[in-house]
Write an enzyme that holds these catalytic residues in place. Structure first.
Site, PDB file in Angstrom:
ATOM      1  CG  ASP A   1      -1.739   1.088   1.154  1.00  0.00           C
ATOM      2  OD1 ASP A   1      -1.774   1.991   0.477  1.00  0.00           O
ATOM      3  OD2 ASP A   1      -2.931   0.912   1.869  1.00  0.00           O
TER       4      ASP A   1
ATOM      5  CD  GLU B   1      24.478   6.396  -0.091  1.00  0.00           C
ATOM      6  OE1 GLU B   1      24.266   5.510   0.892  1.00  0.00           O
ATOM      7  OE2 GLU B   1      24.211   5.752  -1.483  1.00  0.00           O
TER       8      GLU B   1
ATOM      9  CB  CYS C   1      22.733  10.519   5.198  1.00  0.00           C
ATOM     10  SG  CYS C   1      21.782   9.693   4.494  1.00  0.00           S
TER      11      CYS C   1
ATOM     12  NE  ARG D   1      10.161  -0.926  14.822  1.00  0.00           N
ATOM     13  CZ  ARG D   1       9.452   0.176  14.738  1.00  0.00           C
ATOM     14  NH1 ARG D   1       9.097   0.604  13.829  1.00  0.00           N
ATOM     15  NH2 ARG D   1       9.082   0.882  15.782  1.00  0.00           N
TER      16      ARG D   1
ATOM     17  CB  THR E   1      17.641   2.749  10.516  1.00  0.00           C
ATOM     18  OG1 THR E   1      16.247   2.386  10.456  1.00  0.00           O
ATOM     19  CG2 THR E   1      18.279   1.549   9.675  1.00  0.00           C
TER      20      THR E   1
ATOM     21  CG  HIS F   1      19.794  13.178   7.597  1.00  0.00           C
ATOM     22  ND1 HIS F   1      19.973  13.455   6.408  1.00  0.00           N
ATOM     23  CD2 HIS F   1      19.546  11.864   7.921  1.00  0.00           C
ATOM     24  CE1 HIS F   1      19.664  12.244   5.626  1.00  0.00           C
ATOM     25  NE2 HIS F   1      19.539  11.201   6.536  1.00  0.00           N
TER      26      HIS F   1
ATOM     27  CE  LYS G   1       8.191   6.973  11.208  1.00  0.00           C
ATOM     28  NZ  LYS G   1       7.533   5.679  11.224  1.00  0.00           N
TER      29      LYS G   1
ATOM     30  CG  ASN H   1      17.266  10.164   2.726  1.00  0.00           C
ATOM     31  OD1 ASN H   1      17.994  11.146   2.949  1.00  0.00           O
ATOM     32  ND2 ASN H   1      17.425   9.091   3.374  1.00  0.00           N
TER      33      ASN H   1
ATOM     34  CB  SER I   1      23.952   5.081   8.186  1.00  0.00           C
ATOM     35  OG  SER I   1      22.674   5.307   8.363  1.00  0.00           O
TER      36      SER I   1
END
Lengths: 134, 354, 393
Positions: free
Chosen positions: B33, B85, B117, B204, B206, B239, B244, B271, B301
C-alpha cells in the site's frame, strides 16, 4: 571514444572554451587555430574564449532511433544552438517538452553525462542545454 | 569546536532533478500500500535523476549557482570537497571533475568524502577548519547523492537525488558558523559493501539506536557547549531520511514544527542523503533575515552527527535580489513519472548493451 | 576558378552494376569484381587493357575490417598488376572516384581507366551500419553529444520546413516518386511503389523524418570504363561524354552552416560544373541527385538550380520532378529506393545516366535526353561532386 581523445577536449566540453579571432573579433566554438574569415591574418591570433553558455535554438529534432549508447535517454531532443556570442553548436536539450521547443527558444548550458566507455569504463561528461525558463 | 577566526557561508545553492515518483506508483508494483507507506513516512514524492544525471552533474550545477551567488571567480576557490555515498566512481574523485567543470583547476586541493548521509556536513567542517586557520581563502563544500534502494525494498519509497553546494570563506559572508560539534560511534545501521549496487540496512535498528541517538546527543552537546536552548533559534534543520524522523526528534528535543518546517524538504523530494541537510539549510537561508539563528544537525549511518550553530548576517539581503534560483524555484519544477520510467532511469532495467 | 585548358574529352564506354540490396551471399570483393567485369564486357575490353583502377569505397575498414581494398579487388579480378587506388569522401566516395578517373584520362596520363565503387554494409548489424554512416559527421562535436546521422538531416528538414514551408507531404512525395521509378528498375533494392500515406505513417526515426524518409542500408557495386573520347568510336554504340565536373566543400559540422536548409557544397560544385560545361540548369533533362533522405532531394533540386530555394517541396508535390515532366529526378529510384551501397552510389548514378543517354533505360527512359547531371554528397554535406554528361558525337 578513446580516453585521450575525450580528455584532450575536457575544457571545451565542460566549460565551453572556444576561441576568439583577435583580428576580426569573431568567436568560434569548438576552438579553431585559424579564423576561416581572416585566414593567415589570424594565425597565432586565436585566443581562448569562454562562452557564457546561453543561447537560442536554431533548429531541433526528437530522436526516436538513437545510437545504442543513448538508448536509455530515448526519445530525446537534439538541437543546434546559437550562443549569445554567435557561435553555433549541437547539443542535447534536456528537461524540455518537445511541444514547447521552437526556433528562438532560449536555452542555457548545463553539465550532464554524455555517455560512458562501458559499464566499467570511463564516464564522459559535457554540456547539454536546458530551457532558460525551465 | 569553535572556529578560531570568522568563517561562514559566502554563497550556496541547491539542485534537485525534476523527475518525481509517488509512493503509490512504487507500492503498486510490489503489492504494497504505497499511499499508506507514503503517509507513514511522510513522503509525498521523491526526486529521480534522469539517466544523464549523477553526483558529478548535480554537484556541478549546485556549485555553479553557489559561485554566482558568492560573486567570486573560479580561480578564487582553494579547495573542493564533495560528500556523497553515490560517487559515480569507486576510485576517481568526483571533486576533480567538479573542479574542472568550474574551471577551478589546477591550483586547489580536492577530495571526495563518504560518511553515508553526513558526508556533506563533513565537508563543511573541513572547509571551516581550513578557512579559520588561514590556510585557504575559499573552500567549496558539497553534499550530493543519487541514492538507490533495492527494487521492492522500503528504501525505494524514499531514496532520492539532489545536492547543495556551499562556498565557505571569511569575508562577505551571508551567515556565520559560530560553533560546530560532532558525535561519532560504530553503529552498523546501514551500509553498502564495495562492489554492491544497493545498500543494506538494519530495518527498525536504523531508528532509536542510530538516527535518534546521534541526532539528539549531538544537538544536545552543541546546546550545552554553547549554552543555548532550542528556543534561541529561529530555525532548525535536521537530517531527514523521511518526514517522520526529524519531526519526532525535533519534538523530543523541544524544537517546534515552525522551526523545522522551512528546511523540511523530504516530504516533496524524498531523502537526498548527503544532499538532505545542505538542501534543507539552503531552503532555510532562502527565507532567513539578518540576525536569524539556525541550528543544523546532520546524521550519517555508521554512524555520526555534525551540529552547527549559524547566525545570518546582513549580507543575506542581497540573496533576495539575485537571479540564482532559490530552492523553492528548483524543486517546484517537477514531472511525475511511472515506475516503468523510473526503473529505466535508475538502470533497474537496461538494454544489455555497453 | 582556374580555367582548364588542353584537357582531352573523356567518354564512358562501359557500365556495369550489381543488384542492390541485402546480398547475403556476396562479399565486397565479389561485388567489386562483378560490377567491373560487367563494365569491361559492356565496353568489349579485356582486363589486360586496363591501365588504372579507382575504387570508391566509404568504410570497408569499419564495415568489414578490410582496408587497402583497391588492390584486393584488382587482384581478384585477375588484374593484380594494374595500379589501383581507393578514393574516400564519405558517401561521395563513388562520385569522387569518378572524378579522379576523369582527370587521369583527361590529363593524358592514362587511356583506359576503370572506376568502380562497392560497399558491403550488411556484414554488420543495421544499427552498426547506421553508426558507421554517422562517422562521416563530426565525431567530436556532433555525434559524441548524441547526434545521429538521421538527426542531422532531420534538423535540416525541420529548418527547411520552418523557413520555406516545406511539408511532410512533400517529403513523402519524394519517396513515392522514387519508389515509382525504382519499380521500373530491375537492379533496385525496393522495386515497388509506395503511397504517401504509407510513408507518412512509418515509425519516426528523427522527427520530422520517418523510416521511409530514409534510404536503406545496402550492398552493391557499380563501375564504368573511361577512355579518351577520340578513341571511343572504336567501341560499340554511341559513347557518353563526361562534359564537366565540379566539386564543392563546406563546413564539416551542420551547425557551422549559417543556412542549414542549403547545401553550399552542392551549390559550389554545380556552379563549377555548369560553367565548365557552358550549360545552365535549364539545359539539364534528367538528374540523379543524392537522396539519402527525402529532404536531401528537395534541397538538392534547389541547390542545383532546378528550382528556386524553398520551391523544391512544392515542385515535387506538383509532379515537376517525375519521369518525363519538367526535369526527371532520380529515374533509377535514387538512394531511397534503388538503394544505398554508400561508396558505390556515385557510380550507380553514372550507370543510370549512361543508360538514359544511350536510350537503354527501358520503361523508365527519359525522352531523348540531351544533358544529364549526377550529384553525390559526402556525409552531411561537407563535400559534394557534380558531373554533367551527354551523348558524344
Amino acid at each position: 571514444m578513446p580516453i585521450p581523445r575525450f580528455w584532450r577536449e575536457i575544457k571545451q566540453r565542460y566549460k565551453g572554451i572556444g576561441s576568439r579571432c583577435e583580428n576580426c573579433g569573431k568567436i568560434y566554438f569548438p576552438p579553431r587555430k585559424i579564423c576561416p574569415e581572416c585566414r593567415r591574418e589570424s594565425f597565432q591570433k586565436m585566443e581562448e574564449y569562454e562562452l557564457e553558455g546561453k543561447g537560442e535554438v536554431v533548429t531541433y529534432t526528437k530522436i526516436n532511433e538513437p545510437h545504442p549508447e543513448f538508448e536509455m535517454l530515448s526519445p530525446y531532443i537534439m538541437a543546434i544552438v546559437e550562443t549569445e556570442e554567435g557561435a553555433r553548436l549541437t547539443g542535447h536539450l534536456v528537461d524540455a517538452d518537445i511541444e514547447d521547443v521552437e526556433p528562438g527558444m532560449k536555452v542555457e548550458a548545463t553539465m550532464r553525462k554524455l555517455g560512458e566507455e562501458s559499464r566499467d569504463g570511463l564516464i564522459y561528461y559535457g554540456y547539454k542545454f536546458w530551457p532558460l525558463d525551465r | 569546536m569553535k572556529p578560531k577566526d570568522d568563517v561562514g557561508i559566502k554563497g550556496y545553492a541547491g539542485y534537485v532533478p525534476k523527475y518525481r515518483i509517488a509512493p503509490k506508483e512504487v507500492g503498486d508494483v510490489w503489492g504494497k500500500d504505497g499511499e499508506l507507506m507514503g503517509r507513514s513516512l511522510r513522503i509525498n514524492s521523491k526526486s529521480v535523476p534522469s539517466p544523464d544525471e549523477d553526483v558529478v552533474t548535480i554537484s556541478t550545477q549546485a556549485a555553479k549557482w553557489a559561485m554566482e551567488r558568492a560573486e567570486i571567480d573560479s580561480d578564487e576557490i582553494d579547495a573542493i570537497y564533495v560528500g556523497s555515498e553515490s560517487h559515480p566512481y569507486a576510485v576517481k574523485p568526483t571533486a576533480t571533475i567538479v573542479a574542472a567543470s568550474l574551471a577551478a583547476s589546477p591550483n586547489l586541493t580536492a577530495a571526495d568524502y563518504e560518511f553515508a548521509c553526513k558526508a556533506g556536513t563533513a565537508a563543511f567542517q573541513t572547509c571551516m577548519g581550513l578557512v579559520s586557520s588561514g590556510m585557504i581563502e575559499n573552500g567549496m563544500a558539497i553534499g550530493a547523492d543519487t541514492s538507490q534502494g533495492a527494487p521492492g525494498d522500503a528504501l525505494e519509497f524514499s531514496a532520492a537525488a539532489g545536492g547543495a553546494a556551499y562556498l565557505i570563506g571569511s569575508e562577505n559572508i551571508l551567515a556565520r558558523f559560530n560553533y560546530t560539534c560532532s558525535y561519532t560511534t560504530d553503529t552498523p545501521d546501514f551500509w553498502r559493501r564495495e562492489g554492491e549496487k544497493y545498500p543494506q540496512h538494519g530495518g527498525r535498528f536504523t531508528g532509536k539506536p542510530a538516527y535518534f541517538k546521534h541526532i539528539t546527543n549531538c544537538t544536545n552537546k552543541l546546546l550545552k557547549e554553547t549554552g543555548k536552548e532550542p528556543g534561541d533559534y529561529d530555525y532548525a534543520v535536521f537530517h531527514q531520511p523521511n518526514g517522520k524522523f526529524p519531526m519526532k526528534a525535533a519534538k523530543k528535543m523541544g524544537f517546534s514544527k515552525e522551526q523545522i518546517e522551512p528546511g523540511l524538504l523530504v516530504t516533496r523530494i524524498g531523502n537526498t542523503y548527503s544532499g538532505a541537510v545542505p538542501l534543507g539549510l539552503a531552503a532555510t537561508l532562502d527565507q532567513a533575515e539578518p540576525g536569524d539563528k539556525i541550528l543544523v544537525t546532520s546524521y550519517g549511518s555508521g554512524a555520526g552527527s555534525d551540529s552547527f550553530d549559524i547566525v545570518v548576517t546582513d549580507n543575506i539581503e542581497k540573496v533576495k535580489e539575485q537571479s540564482v534560483p532559490k530552492i523553492e524555484e528548483v524543486i517546484s519544477k517537477e514531472e511525475f513519472i511511472s515506475y516503468a520510467k523510473y526503473a529505466k532511469f535508475r538502470e533497474k532495467i537496461h538494454d544489455g548493451g555497453a | 576558378m582556374t580555367e582548364v585548358h588542353n584537357l582531352r574529352d573523356v567518354a564512358i564506354i562501359g557500365i556495369g552494376e550489381t543488384q542492390i540490396g541485402e546480398l547475403w551471399d556476396k562479399s565486397l570483393r565479389e561485388l567489386g569484381i562483378e560490377a567491373g567485369l560487367k563494365a569491361l564486357k559492356y565496353a568489349g575490353l579485356h582486363g589486360d587493357e586496363v591501365e588504372k583502377l579507382y575504387v570508391g569505397n566509404m568504410s570497408a575498414g569499419k564495415l568489414i575490417n578490410q582496408e587497402h581494398v583497391a588492390p584486393l579487388i584488382a587482384d581478384y579480378a585477375g588484374i593484380s598488376e594494374v595500379p589501383s587506388t581507393r578514393i574516400e569522401s564519405g558517401s561521395a566516395s563513388g562520385g569522387m572516384a569518378l572524378a579522379e578517373g576523369y582527370k587521369a584520362v583527361a590529363s593524358g596520363m592514362e587511356d583506359i581507366v576503370v572506376v568502380g565503387g562497392a560497399e558491403k554494409m550488411t556484414d554488420v548489424g543495421e544499427q552498426e551500419a547506421k553508426d558507421i554512416l554517422s562517422s562521416t559527421a563530426d565525431q567530436e562535436w556532433e555525434t559524441v553529444f548524441g547526434a545521429t546521422f538521421d538527426s542531422l538531416y532531420a534538423m535540416m528538414a525541420r529548418y527547411h520546413m520552418d523557413n520555406h514551408g516545406t511539408t511532410k507531404d512533400q517529403l513523402a512525395q519524394v519517396a513515392v516518386k522514387n519508389h515509382a521509378n525504382a519499380a521500373k528498375n530491375p537492379n533496385a533494392q525496393y522495386p515497388r511503389e509506395t503511397s504517401k500515406k504509407f510513408v507518412k505513417n512509418a515509425p519516426m526515426v528523427a522527427d520530422p523524418l520517418g523510416m521511409f524518409d530514409c534510404a536503406p542500408i545496402s550492398d552493391g557495386g557499380a563501375a564504368v570504363v573511361l577512355c579518351p573520347a577520340e578513341r571511343a568510336d572504336s567501341f560499340d554504340g554511341d559513347p557518353v561524354e563526361i562534359v564537366s565536373l565540379g566539386q564543392g566543400g563546406d563546413h564539416m559540422a551542420v551547425h557551422e552552416r549559417r543556412d542549414i536548409g542549403t547545401m553550399k557544397a552542392t551549390e559550389r560544385a554545380a556552379k563549377k560544373a555548369y560553367k565548365r560545361a557552358s550549360v545552365k540548369p535549364q539545359d539539364i533533362d534528367f538528374a540523379e541527385v543524392h537522396d539519402n533522405y527525402t529532404i536531401t532531394e528537395i534541397m538538392a533540386i534547389e541547390d542545383l538550380g532546378f528550382f528556386e530555394k524553398g520551391e523544391g517541396g512544392r515542385a515535387t508535390e506538383e509532379g515537376k520532378t517525375e519521369l518525363n515532366s519538367d526535369i526527371s529526378i532520380n529515374t533509377s529510384g535514387g538512394l531511397k529506393a534503388k538503394g544505398r551501397p554508400v561508396g558505390a552510389v556515385g557510380l550507380n548514378q553514372a550507370v543510370e545516366a549512361v543508360l538514359q543517354l544511350r536510350g537503354e533505360a527501358g520503361e523508365r527512359q527519359v525522352d531523348q535526353p540531351g544533358y544529364g547531371l549526377i550529384h553525390n554528397i559526402g556525409g552531411t554535406g561537407a563535400s559534394a561532386i557534380v558531373h554533367i554528361l551527354r551523348r558524344w558525337s
